[in-house]
Motif scaffolding. Structure first.
Motif, PDB file in Angstrom:
ATOM      1  N   PRO A   1      13.120 106.235   7.775  1.00 53.83           N
ATOM      2  CA  PRO A   1      12.366 105.590   6.696  1.00 53.83           C
ATOM      3  C   PRO A   1      12.579 106.223   5.330  1.00 53.83           C
ATOM      4  N   ALA A   2      12.795 107.546   5.293  1.00 56.40           N
ATOM      5  CA  ALA A   2      12.998 108.198   4.002  1.00 56.40           C
ATOM      6  C   ALA A   2      14.232 107.662   3.288  1.00 56.40           C
ATOM      7  N   ALA A   3      15.235 107.207   4.073  1.00 51.92           N
ATOM      8  CA  ALA A   3      16.457 106.685   3.466  1.00 51.92           C
ATOM      9  C   ALA A   3      16.225 105.333   2.819  1.00 51.92           C
ATOM     10  N   SER A   4      15.224 104.594   3.300  1.00 46.73           N
ATOM     11  CA  SER A   4      14.928 103.273   2.742  1.00 46.73           C
ATOM     12  C   SER A   4      13.898 103.340   1.629  1.00 46.73           C
ATOM     13  N   ALA A   5      13.309 104.523   1.433  1.00 48.15           N
ATOM     14  CA  ALA A   5      12.271 104.673   0.423  1.00 48.15           C
ATOM     15  C   ALA A   5      12.899 104.805  -0.952  1.00 48.15           C
ATOM     16  N   LYS A   6      12.908 103.724  -1.684  1.00 51.11           N
ATOM     17  CA  LYS A   6      13.463 103.708  -3.031  1.00 51.11           C
ATOM     18  C   LYS A   6      12.360 103.436  -4.041  1.00 51.11           C
ATOM     19  N   GLY A   7      12.558 103.891  -5.247  1.00 51.93           N
ATOM     20  CA  GLY A   7      11.593 103.640  -6.300  1.00 51.93           C
ATOM     21  C   GLY A   7      11.680 102.212  -6.798  1.00 51.93           C
ATOM     22  N   PRO A   8      10.705 101.812  -7.616  1.00 53.37           N
ATOM     23  CA  PRO A   8      10.718 100.448  -8.154  1.00 53.37           C
ATOM     24  C   PRO A   8      11.877 100.244  -9.113  1.00 53.37           C
ATOM     25  N   SER A   9      12.357  99.031  -9.153  1.00 53.71           N
ATOM     26  CA  SER A   9      13.462  98.686 -10.042  1.00 53.71           C
ATOM     27  C   SER A   9      13.124  97.388 -10.758  1.00 53.71           C
ATOM     28  N   TRP A  10      13.453  97.335 -12.045  1.00 53.49           N
ATOM     29  CA  TRP A  10      13.215  96.100 -12.798  1.00 53.49           C
ATOM     30  C   TRP A  10      14.004  94.940 -12.208  1.00 53.49           C
ATOM     31  N   ARG A  11      15.110  95.241 -11.555  1.00 51.98           N
ATOM     32  CA  ARG A  11      15.911  94.187 -10.947  1.00 51.98           C
ATOM     33  C   ARG A  11      15.153  93.494  -9.824  1.00 51.98           C
ATOM     34  N   ASP A  12      14.268  94.253  -9.149  1.00 51.65           N
ATOM     35  CA  ASP A  12      13.489  93.661  -8.062  1.00 51.65           C
ATOM     36  C   ASP A  12      12.554  92.563  -8.559  1.00 51.65           C
ATOM     37  N   LEU A  13      12.181  92.623  -9.840  1.00 56.48           N
ATOM     38  CA  LEU A  13      11.274  91.611 -10.381  1.00 56.48           C
ATOM     39  C   LEU A  13      11.920  90.227 -10.435  1.00 56.48           C
ATOM     40  N   PHE A  14      13.249  90.176 -10.338  1.00 55.05           N
ATOM     41  CA  PHE A  14      13.948  88.896 -10.417  1.00 55.05           C
ATOM     42  C   PHE A  14      14.241  88.302  -9.046  1.00 55.05           C
ATOM     43  N   GLU A  15      13.771  88.986  -7.978  1.00 58.04           N
ATOM     44  CA  GLU A  15      13.840  88.374  -6.657  1.00 58.04           C
ATOM     45  C   GLU A  15      12.988  87.104  -6.657  1.00 58.04           C
ATOM     46  N   PRO A  16      13.451  86.020  -6.036  1.00 62.36           N
ATOM     47  CA  PRO A  16      12.707  84.745  -6.111  1.00 62.36           C
ATOM     48  C   PRO A  16      11.248  84.861  -5.686  1.00 62.36           C
ATOM     49  N   GLY A  17      10.981  85.580  -4.582  1.00 63.79           N
ATOM     50  CA  GLY A  17       9.598  85.712  -4.125  1.00 63.79           C
ATOM     51  C   GLY A  17       8.734  86.471  -5.102  1.00 63.79           C
ATOM     52  N   VAL A  18       9.278  87.531  -5.707  1.00 61.53           N
ATOM     53  CA  VAL A  18       8.526  88.323  -6.682  1.00 61.53           C
ATOM     54  C   VAL A  18       8.271  87.508  -7.950  1.00 61.53           C
ATOM     55  N   LYS A  19       9.276  86.782  -8.413  1.00 60.66           N
ATOM     56  CA  LYS A  19       9.088  85.921  -9.587  1.00 60.66           C
ATOM     57  C   LYS A  19       8.004  84.883  -9.338  1.00 60.66           C
ATOM     58  N   HIS A  20       8.034  84.308  -8.155  1.00 55.79           N
ATOM     59  CA  HIS A  20       7.036  83.302  -7.794  1.00 55.79           C
ATOM     60  C   HIS A  20       5.635  83.906  -7.832  1.00 55.79           C
ATOM     61  N   ALA A  21       5.509  85.115  -7.286  1.00 60.73           N
ATOM     62  CA  ALA A  21       4.212  85.789  -7.270  1.00 60.73           C
ATOM     63  C   ALA A  21       3.756  86.147  -8.681  1.00 60.73           C
ATOM     64  N   LEU A  22       4.685  86.544  -9.541  1.00 59.94           N
ATOM     65  CA  LEU A  22       4.330  86.873 -10.922  1.00 59.94           C
ATOM     66  C   LEU A  22       3.804  85.653 -11.671  1.00 59.94           C
ATOM     67  N   VAL A  23       4.381  84.490 -11.410  1.00 59.72           N
ATOM     68  CA  VAL A  23       3.885  83.262 -12.045  1.00 59.72           C
ATOM     69  C   VAL A  23       2.431  83.024 -11.660  1.00 59.72           C
ATOM     70  N   VAL A  24       2.121  83.210 -10.372  1.00 59.91           N
ATOM     71  CA  VAL A  24       0.745  83.021  -9.905  1.00 59.91           C
ATOM     72  C   VAL A  24      -0.178  84.070 -10.517  1.00 59.91           C
ATOM     73  N   GLY A  25       0.240  85.353 -10.461  1.00 60.42           N
ATOM     74  CA  GLY A  25      -0.620  86.429 -10.950  1.00 60.42           C
ATOM     75  C   GLY A  25      -0.868  86.369 -12.438  1.00 60.42           C
ATOM     76  N   VAL A  26       0.183  86.217 -13.224  1.00 61.90           N
ATOM     77  CA  VAL A  26       0.033  86.170 -14.685  1.00 61.90           C
ATOM     78  C   VAL A  26      -0.722  84.902 -15.099  1.00 61.90           C
ATOM     79  N   GLY A  27      -0.407  83.798 -14.467  1.00 63.74           N
ATOM     80  CA  GLY A  27      -1.067  82.537 -14.809  1.00 63.74           C
ATOM     81  C   GLY A  27      -2.563  82.577 -14.593  1.00 63.74           C
ATOM     82  N   ILE A  28      -2.995  83.109 -13.451  1.00 61.90           N
ATOM     83  CA  ILE A  28      -4.431  83.108 -13.159  1.00 61.90           C
ATOM     84  C   ILE A  28      -5.175  84.123 -14.032  1.00 61.90           C
ATOM     85  N   GLN A  29      -4.501  85.210 -14.441  1.00 61.20           N
ATOM     86  CA  GLN A  29      -5.142  86.173 -15.340  1.00 61.20           C
ATOM     87  C   GLN A  29      -5.348  85.569 -16.733  1.00 61.20           C
ATOM     88  N   ILE A  30      -4.355  84.843 -17.230  1.00 58.44           N
ATOM     89  CA  ILE A  30      -4.488  84.193 -18.539  1.00 58.44           C
ATOM     90  C   ILE A  30      -5.629  83.181 -18.518  1.00 58.44           C
TER      91      ILE A  30
END
Length: 738
Positions: A496-525
């Protein structure tokens, strides 16, 4: 379970301090204006109040990334220190500039608490009560406001009220919060797993869950390390192995997965089917169903999970009535988890743990990071007693040709499994790989002559019990070709330690993450523009017009004391409503609460508009306005108040959760600042009726947004939620292309 509740209560004290501060400054500013002669300087007065908002907004921009780096607990400790220091400085403040500095430090503490407490609670709470526990910050925040209003009201009755004392009292509860964060709150187990600190994560989970065997949940947390990936939905019929395999050897049937229960002789077989699972039907036909419809396929996909929940308990209790963990031998038999030195040498030096071995978990070593028993090993000498292979007896799921698969219950009717598949490469050598499976039961067990006899595939016998299940199938977090090449610990999975990576801005462009950001940011606004700040601002005036102010004045109270008491009474009304929301959050669900309460918000705002435009007499207008305000508050704190923060803490993958939460929280604070400063301007330009009318329109837009875009996440493990977002993003892309 009680451990998770106590930890959530302790963490939520950070929000109690935030509510305390908000109410205290509202009362103290009345006396600050007099001492510093700010009556003619409204800008400075507004800056004193808003400086905490500015501080919270500033700290939020970096809090997520830092919490992903340092951990959730250190940030909560820093928050308590900032609360304490700001309270001491406010108590001392010799001039307005020192007071502004203290308010800025206070805002830093508020920003960390409001951003990270929901994340911390989500990562430590069991799925079944996660909504209840994550409503605690809303409840404790309101409790803090009420206690503060009571304190400030009491001080306002003194001959010479001291605003420094009002603000400085904050340092007392902050000391309590500091000691709780230091000596009581553990680090988030999901964060520990993301850093490869498996032994610490195991100990924290044992404390939170109140049991020794937490290997199954620990395995789930490891699987949550991945971001993105190709996830597919499959369907299975699961039945007793003797019914499905008596006639033929399972190794000859590549379409079956054999599951062994913990007890001797208890075994099951999963057979792929098509067209039976609600989730599967939605997955295959989602784009067709949604043609001509604006509803996000993701919402339909999540809804399919809750449509046919088992009526007789979870899949774990039905399929595996005594199933403790995939890692246990079964029943009350003692475990043998000792490393066999001879076996270790035979498996090869490369399969020993690396320098992080002290952070590994013996339970996790089998089956995740130890060498897997596959058909590629059939020429090897059988392991001696005490080796890792020997503890897998009776606690594994086997795929075709006896391929091992581990399984365990992970809450909410979900089951975690791994399937080993093999194929011959171009050079004739066998190549293998794991697939992770999240199983979800649909409906209750069938019995003799059940309807499952007529399922496609025809040869399912009528005797015995069968379970219909949908499966999310994807690449395991620990079976990455890149990771295995860098740090292999076996032919199947990496440490597991080999798979433990820090956050990356590139991960934010994964389709599932982008979809979740639309929901999260939208409902906060939408939450910020739904009118809560305007109604809070206008409440004292409405209640005073209703005659409450006159009644209290007749009791000898000053106008300042009357205003504080009215605000305290309003806050008190919120508490029972939040308590009801806590109870309903995991029963009715987040989406249902929003869809049920937002229409009431629209109705009350519309009544306030009519009350401002139509003169029905002072008494009638005051009564209608007072009732509308009370109902608005009660419904807001049951739905639109707590749900946005709860959802945002649930829908992002572990690796980027802090980063994404920071983006959502930044949206929250910026919206708060915009609404707070625009309200006086709007009141002058469009009047009270126009302001409430715009809030009503925003609430209507919010209801449409929730109906079309916000899924139901109650009772689902966080890792399963993120997988569904990945699938839903794919379905949305397909629907858009069609």
């Amino acid at each position: 379970m009680s451990g998770a509740v106590l930890v959530a209560v302790a963490a939520a004290i950070g929000n109690l301090l935030q509510g305390w501060d908000n109410a205290t400054i509202a009362g103290a500013v009345l006396y600050i204006k007099k001492e510093f002669e700010l009556e003619s300087e409204p800008t400075m007065e507004g800056l004193i109040v808003a400086m905490s908002l500015i501080g919270a907004t500033f700290i939020t921009t970096c809090s997520g990334a830092i919490s992903d780096w340092l951990g959730r607990r250190p940030m909560l400790i820093i928050s308590s220190v900032l609360y304490f220091v700001s309270g001491i400085v406010m108590l001392w403040s010799p001039n307005v500039y020192v007071l502004l500095l203290a308010r800025l430090l206070d805002g830093f503490g508020i920003g960390l608490a409001v951003t990270l407490v929901p994340v911390y609670i989500s990562e430590t709470a069991p799925p079944e009560i996660r909504g209840l526990l994550n409503t605690l910050p809303q409840f404790t925040g309101s409790v803090g406001m009420f206690l503060s209003y009571c304190m400030v009201f009491g001080m306002s009755l003194m001959n010479a009220p001291s605003w420094r004392l009002m603000l400085g009292v904050l340092s007392i509860p902050s000391v309590i919060y500091f000691f709780l964060t230091i000596f009581f709150l553990p680090e988030s187990p999901r964060w520990l797993v993301s850093k490869g600190r498996m032994l610490e994560a195991k100990k924290v989970l044992q404390r939170l869950r109140g049991r020794e065997d937490v290997a199954g949940e620990l395995a789930l947390l490891v699987e949550g390390l991945g971001v993105g990936g190709d996830t597919s939905i499959e369907e299975y019929i699961i039945g007793p192995a003797n019914d499905l395999t008596d006639e033929h050897d399972i190794s000859e049937d590549k379409d079956q997965i054999k599951i062994y229960g913990p007890e001797q002789g208890l075994s099951w077989v999963a057979r792929p089917v098509t067209g039976q699972s609600t989730i599967g039907l939605v997955s295959r036909h989602g784009s067709l169903v949604n043609q001509g419809s604006l509803v996000d396929p993701l919402v339909t996909l999540f809804g399919s999970v809750h449509e046919k929940l088992p009526e007789t308990g979870s899949m774990r209790s039905t399929l595996f009535p005594h199933f403790g963990s995939m890692f246990s031998v079964g029943g009350n038999q003692p475990r043998n988890e000792e490393w066999d030195e001879e076996s270790l040498l035979r498996e090869g030096e490369d399969y020993a743990l690396d320098g992080a071995g002290n952070d590994s978990d013996d339970n996790l070593q089998s089956p995740l990071i130890s060498r897997q028993t596959t058909s590629m090993e059939k020429d090897m000498v059988a392991p001696t007693h005490g080796s890792l292979s020997s503890i897998r007896h009776g606690s594994l799921i086997h795929g075709s040709a006896g391929e091992p698969v581990g399984s365990t219950g992970i809450g909410g009717g979900w089951q975690l499994a791994w399937k080993w598949s093999e194929r011959e490469g171009k050079d004739g050598k066998k190549e293998g790989g794991f697939k992770r499976i999240y199983l979800h039961q649909e409906g209750v067990t069938g019995s003799r002559r059940g309807s499952l006899v007529s399922l496609p595939g025809g040869d399912v016998p009528a005797d015995g019990e069968f379970i219909q299940a949908a499966a999310l199938v994807s690449q395991p977090a620990l079976f990455s070709r890149d990771v295995l090449n860098q740090d292999p610990v076996g032919p199947a999975m990496a440490h597991p330690a080999a798979s433990a990576k820090g956050p990356s801005w590139r991960d934010l462009f994964e389709p599932g993450v982008k979809h979740a950001l639309v929901v999260g940011v939208g409902i906060q606004i939408l939450q910020q523009f739904s009118g809560i700040n305007g109604v809070l601002y206008y409440t004292p005036q409405i209640l005073e017009e209703a005659g409450v102010g006159v009644l209290l004045s007749n009791l000898g109270l000053s106008s300042s004391s009357t205003s504080l008491l009215i605000s305290g009474m309003t806050t008190l009304l919120m508490l029972p409503c939040i308590a009801v929301a806590m109870r309903l959050m995991d029963i009715a669900g987040r989406r249902t609460l929003l869809l049920s309460t937002i229409p009431v918000l629209i109705l009350t705002l519309a009544i306030l508009v009519l009350g401002s435009l139509v003169n029905l007499g002072s008494i009638v207008n005051a009564a209608i306005s007072t009732t509308s305000v009370v109902v608005y508050f009660c419904c807001f704190v049951m739905g639109f108040g707590p749900v946005p923060n709860i959802l945002c803490a649930e829908i992002f993958p572990t690796r980027v959760r802090g980063l994404c939460i920071a983006i959502c929280a930044l949206t929250f604070w910026m919206g708060d600042i915009i609404v707070t400063y625009s309200l006086p301007v709007m009141l002058k330009s469009v009047g009270l009726a126009g302001v409430f009318g715009m809030y009503a329109v925003v609430c209507a837009i919010s209801w449409v947004f929730v109906y079309l875009k916000v899924p139901e996440t109650k009772g689902m493990p966080l890792e399963v939620i993120t997988e569904f977002f990945a699938v839903g993003a794919k379905q949305a892309a397909v629907a858009k292309d069609e």
